[in-house]
Design an enzyme around this catalytic site. Structure first.
Site, PDB file in Angstrom:
ATOM      1  N   ASP A   1       0.966  -1.122   0.029  1.00 35.78           N
ATOM      2  CA  ASP A   1      -0.218   0.089   0.040  1.00 35.78           C
ATOM      3  C   ASP A   1       1.001   1.264  -0.057  1.00 35.78           C
ATOM      4  O   ASP A   1       2.292   1.011   0.232  1.00 35.78           O
ATOM      5  CB  ASP A   1      -0.822  -0.069   1.115  1.00 35.78           C
ATOM      6  CG  ASP A   1      -1.655   1.329   1.462  1.00 35.78           C
ATOM      7  OD1 ASP A   1      -2.231   1.668   0.319  1.00 35.78           O
ATOM      8  OD2 ASP A   1      -1.982   1.846   2.485  1.00 35.78           O
TER       9      ASP A   1
ATOM     10  N   GLY B   1      -2.580   9.397  -3.370  1.00 33.21           N
ATOM     11  CA  GLY B   1      -3.957  10.209  -3.686  1.00 33.21           C
ATOM     12  C   GLY B   1      -3.763  11.429  -4.389  1.00 33.21           C
ATOM     13  O   GLY B   1      -4.678  11.709  -5.081  1.00 33.21           O
TER      14      GLY B   1
ATOM     15  N   CYS C   1      -4.499  -1.076  -1.921  1.00 38.58           N
ATOM     16  CA  CYS C   1      -4.695   0.252  -2.157  1.00 38.58           C
ATOM     17  C   CYS C   1      -5.512   0.588  -3.222  1.00 38.58           C
ATOM     18  O   CYS C   1      -5.413   0.061  -4.184  1.00 38.58           O
ATOM     19  CB  CYS C   1      -3.208   1.046  -2.535  1.00 38.58           C
ATOM     20  SG  CYS C   1      -3.222   2.592  -2.653  1.00 38.58           S
TER      21      CYS C   1
ATOM     22  N   THR D   1      -6.390   3.432  -4.391  1.00 37.55           N
ATOM     23  CA  THR D   1      -5.936   4.337  -5.307  1.00 37.55           C
ATOM     24  C   THR D   1      -4.807   3.690  -6.413  1.00 37.55           C
ATOM     25  O   THR D   1      -5.005   4.035  -7.908  1.00 37.55           O
ATOM     26  CB  THR D   1      -4.811   5.247  -4.746  1.00 37.55           C
ATOM     27  OG1 THR D   1      -5.665   6.072  -3.639  1.00 37.55           O
ATOM     28  CG2 THR D   1      -4.344   6.586  -5.475  1.00 37.55           C
TER      29      THR D   1
ATOM     30  N   CYS E   1     -10.926   3.694   0.825  1.00 39.92           N
ATOM     31  CA  CYS E   1      -9.572   3.839   0.992  1.00 39.92           C
ATOM     32  C   CYS E   1      -8.941   3.045   2.042  1.00 39.92           C
ATOM     33  O   CYS E   1      -9.880   2.994   3.194  1.00 39.92           O
ATOM     34  CB  CYS E   1      -8.895   5.151   1.136  1.00 39.92           C
ATOM     35  SG  CYS E   1      -7.303   5.299   1.804  1.00 39.92           S
TER      36      CYS E   1
END
Ligand code: DGL
Length: 262
Positions: free
Chosen positions: A10, A43, A73, A75, A183
């Site tokens: 992550d 992000g 993750c 993102t 998230c």
């Protein structure tokens, strides 16, 4: 059957919520967890940057002979997982905001998603939302600052409470009855969100679903370990400082050693 470790990564410590669920689901697997905390949050970074960092971490994990990589993750998943799957042949498991389960349980038909800026603005997240707009209205909110607070262990107290309240209130005002934690860092804010929104509304996290999918993928690829003695965990971070072990311990739930990832 394969006794090699599972790699999990992550942008920071948020993916520990996923790693914890994987540990529960697959107690005998060895795990290597990388927190790229020096570069967190992802992000507000470009897609190119996220792909470069992810590739760097993938190369390292593959050099450690992992049998699969869990991208813990949202993102990274929504912005570059297709590129990673194209580049690497190893099984890759990603995590996306849980819109499908949220739409399934929402009674008002209005679902709120809290996520990072990069996630909210990504094309694949838009595509994911579009799959459900016939069934529900999806309200999205990017949440700058939340990842940073989790990274610095401020997961309780007034500062995080105010920030979270500021992000979630407009969704509640619009009638959202189900809030998606889009998230993995936000999984650690579930308790405080519950205090803010009360017991009636629903909160959707995806870490258990990712653990179940990891188990399924290892099983179909015949990659589950033969071990029965309980697996080991190794934790690495690109930002090791005096409080790193404490932070990991708080989120992981027991004492751990954290090595430097460079
Ligand atoms: N835990 C990451 C996620 O799930 C946070 C991304 C970031 O660093 O912005 O999206």
């Amino acid at each position: 059957m394969n006794n090699n470790p599972i790699g999990i990564f992550d942008s920071g410590v948020g993916g520990l919520s996923v790693a914890r669920s994987i540990r529960r689901k697959l107690p005998d697997e060895d795990l290597i967890y990388i927190a790229d905390s020096f570069y967190a949050p992802y992000g507000d970074k470009s897609k190119e940057f996220i792909f470069l960092r992810s590739s760097y971490i993938f190369d390292y994990l593959i050099s450690r002979n992992v049998k699969a990589i869990v991208v813990a993750c949202n993102t990274v998943t929504v912005s570059v997982i297709d590129n990673l799957r194209y580049k690497y042949s190893i099984p890759i498991i990603g995590v996306e905001p849980g819109i499908k389960p949220a739409v399934a349980v929402s009674k008002s038909g209005i679902v709120g998603v809290l996520a990072t800026e990069q996630t909210v603005n990504s094309i694949s997240f838009r595509n994911l939302i579009n799959r459900f707009t016939d069934h529900a209205r999806i309200e999205t909110q990017s949440c700058p600052g939340l990842v940073e607070l989790v990274e610095t262990q401020k997961i309780e107290g007034q500062e995080i409470r105010f920030m979270l309240e500021k992000y979630v209130t407009p969704m509640l005002d619009k009638g959202a009855d189900t809030i998606v934690m889009g998230c993995t860092h936000f999984a650690f804010l579930t308790k405080i969100l519950r205090e803010i929104i009360g017991s009636e509304l629903k909160i959707i996290n995806t870490h258990q679903a990712v653990a179940a999918e990891t188990s399924r993928r290892l099983n179909v690829n015949n990659l589950l370990t033969l071990g029965t003695q309980g697996g080991d965990e190794e934790f690495l971070s690109s930002n090791v400082h005096k409080n790193t072990s404490l932070l990991f311990e708080k989120l992981w739930g027991e004492q751990v050693a954290v090595s430097s990832f460079t």
